[in-house]
Design a protein around this motif. Structure first.
Motif, PDB file in Angstrom:
ATOM      1  N   ALA A 232      44.687  46.890  52.604  1.00  0.00           N
ATOM      2  CA  ALA A 232      44.462  45.906  53.568  1.00  0.00           C
ATOM      3  C   ALA A 232      43.012  45.684  53.894  1.00  0.00           C
ATOM      4  O   ALA A 232      42.539  44.566  54.087  1.00  0.00           O
ATOM      5  N   LEU A 233      42.121  46.591  53.407  1.00  0.00           N
ATOM      6  CA  LEU A 233      40.796  46.428  53.669  1.00  0.00           C
ATOM      7  C   LEU A 233      39.842  46.845  52.518  1.00  0.00           C
ATOM      8  O   LEU A 233      38.823  46.120  52.008  1.00  0.00           O
ATOM      9  N   LEU A 234      39.964  47.892  51.783  1.00  0.00           N
ATOM     10  CA  LEU A 234      39.250  48.262  50.315  1.00  0.00           C
ATOM     11  C   LEU A 234      39.462  47.238  49.413  1.00  0.00           C
ATOM     12  O   LEU A 234      38.461  46.690  48.861  1.00  0.00           O
ATOM     13  N   PHE A 235      40.660  46.735  49.298  1.00  0.00           N
ATOM     14  CA  PHE A 235      40.869  45.838  47.961  1.00  0.00           C
ATOM     15  C   PHE A 235      40.191  44.601  48.222  1.00  0.00           C
ATOM     16  O   PHE A 235      39.548  44.260  47.420  1.00  0.00           O
ATOM     17  N   PRO A 236      40.455  44.048  49.558  1.00  0.00           N
ATOM     18  CA  PRO A 236      39.774  42.938  49.751  1.00  0.00           C
ATOM     19  C   PRO A 236      38.113  42.949  49.639  1.00  0.00           C
ATOM     20  O   PRO A 236      37.656  41.903  49.026  1.00  0.00           O
ATOM     21  N   THR A 237      37.484  44.035  50.180  1.00  0.00           N
ATOM     22  CA  THR A 237      36.196  44.413  50.137  1.00  0.00           C
ATOM     23  C   THR A 237      35.967  44.350  48.591  1.00  0.00           C
ATOM     24  O   THR A 237      34.623  43.814  48.370  1.00  0.00           O
ATOM     25  N   LEU A 238      36.288  45.267  47.868  1.00  0.00           N
ATOM     26  CA  LEU A 238      35.755  45.168  46.538  1.00  0.00           C
ATOM     27  C   LEU A 238      35.933  44.047  45.709  1.00  0.00           C
ATOM     28  O   LEU A 238      35.072  43.707  44.778  1.00  0.00           O
ATOM     29  N   MET A 239      37.027  43.386  46.106  1.00  0.00           N
ATOM     30  CA  MET A 239      37.348  42.170  45.273  1.00  0.00           C
ATOM     31  C   MET A 239      36.291  40.945  45.571  1.00  0.00           C
ATOM     32  O   MET A 239      35.474  40.316  44.861  1.00  0.00           O
ATOM     33  N   LEU A 240      35.833  40.954  47.192  1.00  0.00           N
ATOM     34  CA  LEU A 240      34.892  39.976  47.159  1.00  0.00           C
ATOM     35  C   LEU A 240      33.457  40.351  46.812  1.00  0.00           C
ATOM     36  O   LEU A 240      32.554  39.512  46.029  1.00  0.00           O
ATOM     37  N   GLN A 241      33.184  41.751  46.722  1.00  0.00           N
ATOM     38  CA  GLN A 241      31.624  42.207  46.408  1.00  0.00           C
ATOM     39  C   GLN A 241      31.538  42.076  44.927  1.00  0.00           C
ATOM     40  O   GLN A 241      30.565  41.633  44.533  1.00  0.00           O
ATOM     41  N   HIS A 242      32.527  42.248  44.083  1.00  0.00           N
ATOM     42  CA  HIS A 242      32.457  42.401  42.666  1.00  0.00           C
ATOM     43  C   HIS A 242      33.005  41.275  42.065  1.00  0.00           C
ATOM     44  O   HIS A 242      32.690  41.148  40.561  1.00  0.00           O
ATOM     45  N   VAL A 243      33.761  40.346  42.351  1.00  0.00           N
ATOM     46  CA  VAL A 243      34.527  39.487  41.720  1.00  0.00           C
ATOM     47  C   VAL A 243      34.295  38.023  42.529  1.00  0.00           C
ATOM     48  O   VAL A 243      33.594  37.060  41.398  1.00  0.00           O
ATOM     49  N   ALA A 244      34.528  37.909  43.625  1.00  0.00           N
ATOM     50  CA  ALA A 244      34.470  36.526  44.137  1.00  0.00           C
ATOM     51  C   ALA A 244      32.967  36.169  44.446  1.00  0.00           C
ATOM     52  O   ALA A 244      32.472  35.163  44.206  1.00  0.00           O
ATOM     53  N   ALA A 245      32.188  37.167  44.949  1.00  0.00           N
ATOM     54  CA  ALA A 245      30.740  36.741  45.797  1.00  0.00           C
ATOM     55  C   ALA A 245      29.988  36.436  44.500  1.00  0.00           C
ATOM     56  O   ALA A 245      29.026  35.467  44.413  1.00  0.00           O
ATOM     57  N   PRO A 246      29.899  37.144  43.270  1.00  0.00           N
ATOM     58  CA  PRO A 246      28.880  36.826  42.201  1.00  0.00           C
ATOM     59  C   PRO A 246      29.237  35.214  41.566  1.00  0.00           C
ATOM     60  O   PRO A 246      28.207  34.945  41.127  1.00  0.00           O
ATOM     61  N   ARG A 247      30.448  35.010  41.880  1.00  0.00           N
ATOM     62  CA  ARG A 247      30.725  33.712  41.159  1.00  0.00           C
ATOM     63  C   ARG A 247      30.881  32.299  42.154  1.00  0.00           C
ATOM     64  O   ARG A 247      30.213  31.325  42.047  1.00  0.00           O
ATOM     65  N   ILE A 248      30.814  32.920  43.498  1.00  0.00           N
ATOM     66  CA  ILE A 248      30.828  31.757  44.490  1.00  0.00           C
ATOM     67  C   ILE A 248      29.442  31.497  45.254  1.00  0.00           C
ATOM     68  O   ILE A 248      29.017  30.495  45.536  1.00  0.00           O
TER      69      ILE A 248
END
Length: 316
Positions: A232-248
């Motif tokens: 619920a929390l670690l997965f979204p954080t890691l995905m946002l930090q390492h996948v979504a944020a660098p692209r968006i």
């Protein structure tokens, strides 16, 4: 909320698919919107079917499971039903992932822990032991203090050491995990002290076991302190930090909040039930690993050392 009290389907029919269906049925957010009058009407229909069709009875059973206390036979407050788990967890996860001040961090941790404690209180159905409100209050206070303490210390540390900002993004997960472990251990202390009843797959009582109690609490901690906070929390954080944020971020930084919300919803509504269902709700312990009294009773009913006995408490 771990540890409802009765085995609701035969253990021999247990499978990943059946467990996933059970979780999705229990956590269905539509249960929050069932009114008290509708819940009591469903309970009345089950008591007096009056020629109702099988589909009507199935719907009534789901309504009662979602909104009616199994012992008191009274409607459970909407936001404290088990079906509120996913929307409330998603809201807390999103809030914690965006919290940047001490006030907001304390608020979201208090919100999440108070909701979890309220759900446990309102759904308590252990007829073998009276509800210990003092123990629940102590568990709530301890878990909230642990979560808020970790959260506040993390903010203070990252303000002093900006280089630790990336590590600080993981700390809400650590705070929830610690609070989940504290709450689970404190609320299940009577089981650890006195043991739990074990039975065979047919439901034949085989005595009380502390070994089964420890295994049940260990598995409850696994769910509440590791699996659920991670999904619920670690997965979204890691995905946002390492996948979504660098692209968006370089192209459309205004979309980061929407991306964070989408990742949180995916983690809570999709990943969490998929992973939790991998953990069997029935705590099975080999006869040879149990106490002598349980082994003797198991031999009386024809079981051998490699067969399993089951705790009467199920995890979900």
């Amino acid at each position: 909320s771990p540890y409802p009290l009765a085995t609701e389907w035969a253990m021999e029919h247990d499978s990943y698919t059946s467990r996933l269906r059970r979780l999705l049925r229990r956590w269905n957010p539509r249960g929050v919107f069932i009114t008290s009058s509708r819940a009591m009407a469903a309970a009345d229909l089950l008591q007096h079917p009056r020629g109702a069709s099988e589909s009507e009875l199935a719907q009534a059973r789901w309504i009662c499971d979602a909104a009616v206390h199994p012992v008191l036979q009274q409607p459970i407050p909407s936001f404290f039903r088990v079906s509120s788990f996913m929307p409330m967890t998603a809201l807390a996860s999103f809030g914690l992932s965006r919290a940047s001040s001490i006030a907001s961090t304390v608020f979201w941790h208090f919100y999440y822990q108070s909701h979890a404690a309220s759900v446990r209180y309102c759904n308590y159905a252990d007829t073998s032991r009276p509800l210990d409100s003092d123990r629940m209050l102590r568990a709530f206070a301890s878990s909230t203090a642990a979560a808020c303490g970790i959260g506040v210390c993390t903010i203070a540390l990252t303000r002093c050491r900006p280089k630790l900002q990336r590590l600080g993004m993981m700390m809400p997960h650590v705070a929830l995990a610690c609070a989940g472990a504290v709450s689970t251990l404190m609320n299940n202390e009577p089981d650890l002290r006195h043991g739990v009843t074990v039975s065979d797959a047919r439901g034949v009582d085989c005595g009380v076991s502390n070994v089964a109690a420890r295994e049940g609490v260990r598995r409850a901690v696994l769910l509440q302190a590791i699996i659920i906070p991670s999904c619920a929390l670690l997965f979204p954080t890691l995905m946002l930090q390492h996948v979504a944020a660098p692209r968006i971020s370089p192209r459309a930084p205004q979309r980061l909040a929407a991306s964070a919300a989408l990742l949180v919803l995916s983690g809570v509504f999709v990943l969490t039930p998929l992973v939790v269902a991998a953990v069997p709700p029935h705590v099975a312990v080999p006869v040879a690993s149990l106490e002598q009294n349980c082994q003797a009773r198991a031999k009386e009913i024809g079981l051998c050392g490699t067969d399993c006995l089951y705790s009467v408490r199920v995890l979900y």
